[in-house]
Scaffold this motif. Structure first.
Motif, PDB file in Angstrom:
ATOM      1  N   GLU A 118       0.835  -1.203   0.000  1.00 23.49           N
ATOM      2  CA  GLU A 118       0.000   0.000   0.000  1.00 23.49           C
ATOM      3  C   GLU A 118       0.868   1.251   0.000  1.00 23.49           C
ATOM      4  OE1 GLU A 118      -4.170  -1.003   2.234  1.00 23.49           O
ATOM      5  OE2 GLU A 118      -2.484  -0.351   3.446  1.00 23.49           O
ATOM      6  N   CYS A 119       0.363   2.286  -0.671  1.00 27.78           N
ATOM      7  CA  CYS A 119       1.011   3.594  -0.558  1.00 27.78           C
ATOM      8  C   CYS A 119       0.308   4.340   0.573  1.00 27.78           C
ATOM      9  CB  CYS A 119       0.899   4.349  -1.875  1.00 27.78           C
ATOM     10  SG  CYS A 119      -0.796   4.732  -2.330  1.00 27.78           S
ATOM     11  N   LYS A 120       0.606   5.605   0.722  1.00 26.80           N
ATOM     12  CA  LYS A 120       0.038   6.343   1.849  1.00 26.80           C
ATOM     13  C   LYS A 120      -1.483   6.502   1.749  1.00 26.80           C
ATOM     14  CE  LYS A 120       3.742   8.686   3.964  1.00 26.80           C
ATOM     15  NZ  LYS A 120       4.218   9.942   4.521  1.00 26.80           N
TER      16      LYS A 120
ATOM     17  N   MET B  45      -2.962  -2.230  -2.919  1.00 25.41           N
ATOM     18  CA  MET B  45      -1.506  -2.387  -2.913  1.00 25.41           C
ATOM     19  C   MET B  45      -0.962  -2.271  -4.335  1.00 25.41           C
ATOM     20  SD  MET B  45      -1.253  -5.562  -0.214  1.00 25.41           S
ATOM     21  CE  MET B  45      -2.687  -6.476  -0.790  1.00 25.41           C
ATOM     22  N   HIS B  46      -0.034  -1.336  -4.543  1.00 25.11           N
ATOM     23  CA  HIS B  46       0.610  -1.216  -5.858  1.00 25.11           C
ATOM     24  C   HIS B  46       1.460  -2.448  -6.095  1.00 25.11           C
ATOM     25  CE1 HIS B  46      -0.432   2.901  -6.863  1.00 25.11           C
ATOM     26  NE2 HIS B  46      -0.204   3.236  -5.600  1.00 25.11           N
ATOM     27  N   ILE B  47       1.217  -3.082  -7.229  1.00 19.97           N
ATOM     28  CA  ILE B  47       2.052  -4.237  -7.562  1.00 19.97           C
ATOM     29  C   ILE B  47       3.116  -3.730  -8.527  1.00 19.97           C
ATOM     30  CG2 ILE B  47       0.366  -5.013  -9.310  1.00 19.97           C
ATOM     31  CD1 ILE B  47       1.236  -7.879  -8.353  1.00 19.97           C
TER      32      ILE B  47
ATOM     33  N   PRO C 221      -7.194   5.441 -11.371  1.00 20.90           N
ATOM     34  CA  PRO C 221      -5.858   5.895 -10.944  1.00 20.90           C
ATOM     35  C   PRO C 221      -5.774   6.053  -9.431  1.00 20.90           C
ATOM     36  CG  PRO C 221      -7.117   7.736 -11.853  1.00 20.90           C
ATOM     37  CD  PRO C 221      -7.998   6.527 -11.974  1.00 20.90           C
ATOM     38  N   CYS C 222      -4.564   5.935  -8.896  1.00 20.57           N
ATOM     39  CA  CYS C 222      -4.361   6.155  -7.467  1.00 20.57           C
ATOM     40  C   CYS C 222      -3.975   7.625  -7.277  1.00 20.57           C
ATOM     41  CB  CYS C 222      -3.249   5.252  -6.956  1.00 20.57           C
ATOM     42  SG  CYS C 222      -2.943   5.451  -5.189  1.00 20.57           S
ATOM     43  N   PRO C 223      -4.558   8.292  -6.289  1.00 20.30           N
ATOM     44  CA  PRO C 223      -4.224   9.716  -6.076  1.00 20.30           C
ATOM     45  C   PRO C 223      -2.732   9.955  -5.833  1.00 20.30           C
ATOM     46  CG  PRO C 223      -6.099   9.066  -4.722  1.00 20.30           C
ATOM     47  CD  PRO C 223      -5.583   7.817  -5.359  1.00 20.30           C
ATOM     48  N   CYS C 224      -1.969   8.918  -5.466  1.00 13.80           N
ATOM     49  CA  CYS C 224      -0.524   9.133  -5.223  1.00 13.80           C
ATOM     50  C   CYS C 224       0.233   9.371  -6.522  1.00 13.80           C
ATOM     51  CB  CYS C 224       0.089   7.951  -4.474  1.00 13.80           C
ATOM     52  SG  CYS C 224       0.513   6.555  -5.536  1.00 13.80           S
ATOM     53  N   GLY C 225      -0.398   9.063  -7.651  1.00 12.55           N
ATOM     54  CA  GLY C 225       0.242   9.325  -8.945  1.00 12.55           C
ATOM     55  C   GLY C 225       0.967   8.131  -9.532  1.00 12.55           C
TER      56      GLY C 225
END
Ligand code: COA
Ligand code: AMP
Ligand code: ZN
Length: 436
Positions: A251-253, A258-260, A313-317
């Protein structure tokens, strides 16, 4: 000191087209390299596949799945794609009765593994100023050495506390100013329970801010509860020995999937029955192809873990795909205390005792924050009711089971015919574990 938000900006900020271009290049290289593996060479010859046939990511589907059974059948080194003298480490699963599985690593594999997991820890905000404590078992458990090398690579002061001895773990946490801990979720609960017993208030008496939790299924509610108890942010970590270990997906923040790492793995989600791909967002079995490994690349490996790709998309970019928390397994593997166990391993040990009948029941329970396994097993009709002999038999079965599955079960010998049957069929596993 101002640190970059990325451990490896080059790979973490790839956009989708760049990810796919890199994946194709690495897949082609991996398939060509697999021609050095006796297992894959034979398999490719059987289906008349040449490495040059892989012209697009879609061509991955032309390659058959690899299964845990393939790893067992080729035990110990039959899938390796490099000569053994190039390997520097192996990790192996539990089990002595059937063939365990073995994963080999070159030095480059270990370096890449450490980089991937350091990337994960950096992503959740850990920096060289952190003190990192690892409560995984060392040795063959990949959570031990895996986190150790990655935390050192990141530059943290690292406390290799290893599993168990919870009071000592807590002394390390308070004395060394531990800020981040890696623990399986059920052990996080145990840490808190012992903190309460010892009068330690995690917010007042420790510097803990971050928990990395993985290796066993848990819910969002369990995560929130752990965060509340320990006053930390807890990040889900997915890994498996066949893919190296921890560091596959994290997982990111945002704590939302979970980003694979797609520069290391190609992920597919398939229907476990038909083995056809499912749509993004639908739950299925995760299939992984390693595209950055030397010693033992695995092509389309059936993980047996059920999850889904989180669309959008994930907000973390980061554009690396996100997988949801694990939803279960498509086989009967049990995960207890972070240890993987197949009921057949237990059955095979029990079958070695002529004093026992064939019916048994495995019960998983939580008692005082500890997860435990009991094994009730029926005695054969002919066996004695001599208490002393029953006691020594119980001890011997317990010891043999512990050797096989690595955790200590509570064994109870029961009269023949006394275990529950469901519609005439024996019930083998009851999971009554309650967390929090
Ligand atoms: N992580 C850390 N400590 C653990 C643990 C885990 N997954 N599971 C159990 N423990 C602790 C227990 O709390 C106990 O310590 P305590 O009494 O001081 O609190 C101690 O280990 C012994 O546990 P117990 O349940 O009595 O022993 P067991 O024989 O059934 O289990 C272990 C044996 C602990 C050695 C085995 O479960 C283990 O090594 N687990 C770690 C697996 C792991 O690291 N998995 C992650 C892979 S990524
Ligand atoms: P091991 O090979 O011992 O590392 O165990 C790998 C298995 O542990 C995976 O196939 C999953 O079933 C399980 N696992 C690992 N990480 C997680 C996680 N974050 N959530 C749920 N299950 C997990
Ligand atoms: Zn993200």
């Amino acid at each position: 000191m101002n640190y970059s938000p990325y451990f490896n900006k080059k790979y973490e900020t790839l956009d989708r087209s760049q990810i796919e271009a890199l994946q194709l290049e690495r897949l082609q290289r991996t398939v060509a390299h697999c021609m050095n593996s006796p297992f894959y060479k034979k398999r490719f010859e059987e289906i008349k596949l040449c490495p040059e046939d892989i012209q697009s990511l879609d061509d991955l589907k032309r390659i058959p799945f690899t299964t845990k059974q393939d790893l067992r059948d080729t035990y110990p080194f039959g899938i390796a794609s490099v000569p053994l003298e190039r390997c520097v480490r192996l990790h192996s699963s539990s089990g002595t009765t059937g063939n365990p599985t073995v994963i080999l690593h070159t030095q480059k594999d270990l370096d890449e593994w450490a980089n991937a997991l350091a990337r994960c820890m950096w992503m959740v905000g850990l920096r060289p100023t952190d003190v990192f404590q690892n409560s995984s078992g060392y040795g063959m458990f990949t959570g031990g050495l895996g986190f150790q090398y990655a935390a050192e690579r990141l530059g943290m002061l690292t406390v290799p506390a290893a599993a168990g001895n919870t009071k000592r773990q807590l002394k390390f946490i308070t004395d060394f100013g531990t800020t981040a801990v890696h623990a399986i979720p059920s052990y996080a609960a145990r840490l808190y329970e012992v903190m309460v017993e010892m009068g330690i208030d995690p917010r007042r008496d420790t510097k803990l801010t971050t928990l990395l939790i993985g290796a066993e299924p848990h819910s969002e509610e369990q995560r929130r509860r752990i965060e509340e108890m320990l006053g930390v942010k807890a990040y889900n970590s997915f890994g498996m020995s066949e893919m190296c270990g921890p560091g596959v997906a994290f997982e990111c923040k945002e704590q939302n999937g979970m980003h694979i790492w797609e520069d290391y793995y190609i992920v597919e989600i398939v229907d476990p029955q038909t083995l056809e791909p499912v749509q993004d967002g639908e739950v299925g079995e995760m299939v992984l192809t390693t595209i950055n490994r030397e010693a033992m690349p695995l092509l389309r490996y059936r993980t047996r873990d059920l999850t889904r790709i989180i669309p959008g998309p994930c907000p973390c970019g980061r554009e690396h795909k996100r997988i949801d928390r694990m939803k279960g397994r498509s086989d009967d593997m049990i995960i207890l205390k972070g240890v993987n166990i197949f009921p057949i391993q237990i059955e095979q040990v029990l079958l070695q005792f002529k004093e026992l009948a064939t019916d048994y029941l495995i019960t998983l329970e939580t008692s005082d924050s500890n997860d435990e396994m009991s094994v009730d097993v029926e005695l054969s009709q002919l066996f004695t009711d001599d208490f002393g002999r029953l006691q020594s038999l119980t001890r011997e079965i317990t010891r043999r089971l512990k050797d096989e599955i690595l955790v200590t079960p509570r064994v109870r010998l029961v009269p023949k015919g006394s275990l529950p049957k469901s519609e005439g069929k024996a019930v083998r596993v009851k999971d009554l574990r309650k967390h929090f």
